[in-house]
Scaffold this motif. Structure first.
Motif, PDB file in Angstrom:
ATOM      1  N   ILE A  57       0.847  -1.184   0.000  1.00 16.54           N
ATOM      2  CA  ILE A  57       0.000   0.000   0.000  1.00 16.54           C
ATOM      3  C   ILE A  57       0.885   1.238   0.000  1.00 16.54           C
ATOM      4  O   ILE A  57       1.831   1.326   0.773  1.00 16.54           O
ATOM      5  CB  ILE A  57      -0.903   0.019   1.257  1.00 16.54           C
ATOM      6  N   THR A  58       0.580   2.186  -0.857  1.00 16.96           N
ATOM      7  CA  THR A  58       1.378   3.401  -0.898  1.00 16.96           C
ATOM      8  C   THR A  58       0.664   4.510  -0.131  1.00 16.96           C
ATOM      9  O   THR A  58      -0.544   4.467   0.074  1.00 16.96           O
ATOM     10  CB  THR A  58       1.589   3.870  -2.348  1.00 16.96           C
ATOM     11  N   VAL A  59       1.438   5.481   0.263  1.00 15.25           N
ATOM     12  CA  VAL A  59       0.847   6.634   0.932  1.00 15.25           C
ATOM     13  C   VAL A  59      -0.082   7.370  -0.025  1.00 15.25           C
ATOM     14  O   VAL A  59      -1.086   7.944   0.386  1.00 15.25           O
ATOM     15  CB  VAL A  59       1.971   7.546   1.472  1.00 15.25           C
ATOM     16  N   ASN A  60       0.229   7.317  -1.325  1.00 18.94           N
ATOM     17  CA  ASN A  60      -0.661   7.942  -2.302  1.00 18.94           C
ATOM     18  C   ASN A  60      -2.060   7.327  -2.276  1.00 18.94           C
ATOM     19  O   ASN A  60      -3.056   8.014  -2.476  1.00 18.94           O
ATOM     20  CB  ASN A  60      -0.095   7.809  -3.720  1.00 18.94           C
ATOM     21  N   MET A  61      -2.133   6.016  -2.057  1.00 18.35           N
ATOM     22  CA  MET A  61      -3.448   5.385  -1.972  1.00 18.35           C
ATOM     23  C   MET A  61      -4.208   5.919  -0.761  1.00 18.35           C
ATOM     24  O   MET A  61      -5.371   6.260  -0.833  1.00 18.35           O
ATOM     25  CB  MET A  61      -3.306   3.864  -1.840  1.00 18.35           C
ATOM     26  N   ARG A  62      -3.513   5.959   0.361  1.00 16.64           N
ATOM     27  CA  ARG A  62      -4.186   6.421   1.586  1.00 16.64           C
ATOM     28  C   ARG A  62      -4.468   7.914   1.536  1.00 16.64           C
ATOM     29  O   ARG A  62      -5.375   8.393   2.200  1.00 16.64           O
ATOM     30  CB  ARG A  62      -3.341   6.079   2.815  1.00 16.64           C
ATOM     31  N   GLY A  63      -3.671   8.628   0.736  1.00 21.60           N
ATOM     32  CA  GLY A  63      -3.884  10.062   0.599  1.00 21.60           C
ATOM     33  C   GLY A  63      -4.701  10.401  -0.638  1.00 21.60           C
ATOM     34  O   GLY A  63      -4.594  11.514  -1.163  1.00 21.60           O
ATOM     35  N   TYR A  64      -5.481   9.468  -1.120  1.00 21.75           N
ATOM     36  CA  TYR A  64      -6.309   9.656  -2.322  1.00 21.75           C
ATOM     37  C   TYR A  64      -7.055  10.993  -2.245  1.00 21.75           C
ATOM     38  O   TYR A  64      -7.646  11.320  -1.204  1.00 21.75           O
ATOM     39  CB  TYR A  64      -7.285   8.477  -2.409  1.00 21.75           C
ATOM     40  N   TYR A  65      -7.055  11.709  -3.342  1.00 26.31           N
ATOM     41  CA  TYR A  65      -7.584  13.094  -3.303  1.00 26.31           C
ATOM     42  C   TYR A  65      -9.021  13.183  -2.790  1.00 26.31           C
ATOM     43  O   TYR A  65      -9.394  14.123  -2.089  1.00 26.31           O
ATOM     44  CB  TYR A  65      -7.470  13.740  -4.699  1.00 26.31           C
ATOM     45  N   ALA A  66      -9.842  12.180  -3.141  1.00 25.73           N
ATOM     46  CA  ALA A  66     -11.260  12.251  -2.760  1.00 25.73           C
ATOM     47  C   ALA A  66     -11.471  11.946  -1.271  1.00 25.73           C
ATOM     48  O   ALA A  66     -12.559  12.139  -0.744  1.00 25.73           O
ATOM     49  CB  ALA A  66     -12.082  11.297  -3.621  1.00 25.73           C
ATOM     50  N   PHE A  67     -10.417  11.457  -0.592  1.00 29.35           N
ATOM     51  CA  PHE A  67     -10.496  11.236   0.858  1.00 29.35           C
ATOM     52  C   PHE A  67     -10.167  12.517   1.629  1.00 29.35           C
ATOM     53  O   PHE A  67     -10.416  12.603   2.822  1.00 29.35           O
ATOM     54  CB  PHE A  67      -9.462  10.184   1.306  1.00 29.35           C
ATOM     55  N   ASN A  68      -9.527  13.461   0.925  1.00 30.20           N
ATOM     56  CA  ASN A  68      -8.872  14.576   1.613  1.00 30.20           C
ATOM     57  C   ASN A  68      -9.829  15.753   1.823  1.00 30.20           C
ATOM     58  O   ASN A  68      -9.753  16.769   1.140  1.00 30.20           O
ATOM     59  CB  ASN A  68      -7.635  14.991   0.809  1.00 30.20           C
ATOM     60  N   TRP A  69     -10.718  15.603   2.795  1.00 26.19           N
ATOM     61  CA  TRP A  69     -11.741  16.624   3.046  1.00 26.19           C
ATOM     62  C   TRP A  69     -11.158  17.899   3.636  1.00 26.19           C
ATOM     63  O   TRP A  69     -11.769  18.949   3.602  1.00 26.19           O
ATOM     64  CB  TRP A  69     -12.844  16.067   3.946  1.00 26.19           C
ATOM     65  N   ARG A  70      -9.937  17.835   4.184  1.00 26.25           N
ATOM     66  CA  ARG A  70      -9.320  19.056   4.707  1.00 26.25           C
ATOM     67  C   ARG A  70      -8.884  19.967   3.580  1.00 26.25           C
ATOM     68  O   ARG A  70      -8.891  21.187   3.709  1.00 26.25           O
ATOM     69  CB  ARG A  70      -8.070  18.702   5.520  1.00 26.25           C
ATOM     70  N   ARG A  71      -8.472  19.347   2.494  1.00 21.53           N
ATOM     71  CA  ARG A  71      -7.863  20.129   1.423  1.00 21.53           C
ATOM     72  C   ARG A  71      -8.834  20.418   0.278  1.00 21.53           C
ATOM     73  O   ARG A  71      -8.719  21.441  -0.379  1.00 21.53           O
ATOM     74  CB  ARG A  71      -6.659  19.343   0.891  1.00 21.53           C
ATOM     75  N   HIS A  72      -9.778  19.488   0.017  1.00 22.89           N
ATOM     76  CA  HIS A  72     -10.648  19.645  -1.147  1.00 22.89           C
ATOM     77  C   HIS A  72     -12.109  19.733  -0.731  1.00 22.89           C
ATOM     78  O   HIS A  72     -12.551  19.011   0.166  1.00 22.89           O
ATOM     79  CB  HIS A  72     -10.502  18.443  -2.089  1.00 22.89           C
TER      80      HIS A  72
END
Ligand SMILES: [Zn+2]
Length: 355
Positions: free
Chosen positions: A204-219
């Motif tokens: 598992i990569t950090v990119n998977m866990r940091g998937y853009y659609a998960f990132n409610w703080r930023r998007h």
């Protein structure tokens, strides 16, 4: 849930599906339960929503109103669960400005097949399976509605690699894992592994866990803070065995994903609101150099990394005195450390974001 009632509803739903569902939808009265989509959503999700309430209203004869003198107990119909199934890389050209950098992210491609095509095929099958059980499904493109709220969110992808021998599936929760996301992950993982028989690729990569659609703080166009979520890479499009599996057994894949979602919805504790909130962690440093990061939460687990004085560890989950997390700067090293060997710092905790 009352099984008999669902059987009847399923039968009715098949009849409805046999016709043109879109047209039928226009004929039925508005569902009693309003969708909980954010009103400010600028992207309209592709929705295949046939709620049991709408069907029941369409086919059930309207009961005569009770006499004014009677005091019937209120029979609250629980809202059907809502599940978001995102088709990875679908309509990326429509992504809003805040996600413009992903407009060219068209995913894996191999042997004339694009990842988005495979993702869409499977996602549609999953949606039909869940809807047949009275679950409300939003079939979502790359752009999520603003602050997307659902009982579960699954983003569906297929992997690509420069090595044609790389194969198997991957799954991950968001970077900050709520107990609910973790439970969704565990049920999906168990059902998918058993249902498909595909091998698991644990990288598992950090990119998977940091998937853009998960990132409610930023998007803004991301899941809500309380939406349990999992990303699944169903297998490798660049591997001939996995690719043949996508082509020949799509229903096996879809059935396994639907089974995982269904089991989560059945087994979750609806009263446990805390389970929906991810715990906040701070950056940790090793109390002494030589502290180790392990592949499993055990001293005998394979050692992935040995800390120096400068090492910083970013936990995202605690379990039985162990933290799971990532070593800062070593983004491929996701592992476990013994909590007592590390101490919190007040350094800012960055959030990776990736596709
Ligand atoms: Zn993808």
């Amino acid at each position: 849930m009352v099984p008999q009632r669902w059987l009847i509803l399923c039968g009715v739903m098949l009849l409805v599906l046999a016709g043109c569902s879109r047209q039928n939808e226009a004929l039925v009265p508005a569902p009693l339960i309003q969708p909980r989509l954010a009103a400010s959503a600028t992207a309209t999700p592709e929705r295949l929503t046939i709620t049991p309430a709408a069907i029941a209203t369409a086919v059930a004869p309207t009961a005569a109103p009770p006499p004014a003198t009677s005091t019937p107990a209120p029979t609250a119909t629980p809202a059907p669960p809502r599940v978001g199934i995102q088709v990875g890389h679908w309509k990326t050209a429509d992504l809003p400005d805040e996600l413009a950098r992903f407009r060219t992210s068209t995913g894996a491609y191999s042997d004339g097949t694009s990842e988005a095509e495979v993702n869409l095929d499977i996602a549609q099958r999953v949606a039909l399976l869940l809807e047949a059980e009275g679950i409300v499904v939003d079939l979502l493109p790359a752009t999520l509605p603003v602050n997307y709220q659902a009982d579960a969110f699954i983003t569906i992808h297929a992997d690509g690699s420069t090595s044609s021998s790389a194969r198997g599936f991957k799954m991950a929760t968001p970077w900050r894992t709520s107990a609910a996301s973790q439970q969704l992950y565990e049920t999906l993982l168990a059902e998918y592994a058993a249902g498909t028989g595909l091998p698991q690729d644990g990288a598992i990569t950090v990119n998977m866990r940091g998937y853009y659609a998960f990132n409610w703080r930023r998007h803004r166009h991301a899941i809500a803070k309380t939406t349990p979520a999992v990303i699944i890479e169903m297998g490798y499009l660049t591997n001939s065995t996995d690719r043949a599996f996508f082509r020949d057994q799509p229903d096996r894949i879809a059935t396994s994903i639907a089974a995982g979602v269904r089991r989560y919805l059945t087994e979750r504790d609806l009263n446990d609101k805390d389970a929906l909130i991810a715990r906040e962690f701070t950056i940790h440093r090793a109390k002494s150099a030589g502290a180790t990061v392990h592949a499993t939460p055990s001293d005998s687990g394979r050692v992935l990394f040995t800390a120096s004085d400068d090492t910083r560890f970013m936990p995202f989950r605690e379990q039985n005195g162990w933290y799971e997390g990532v070593v800062r700067g070593e983004w491929r090293v996701i592992g476990w450390v013994r909590a007592e060997q590390w101490e919190a710092t007040d350094e800012p905790f960055p959030t990776p974001t990736g596709q």
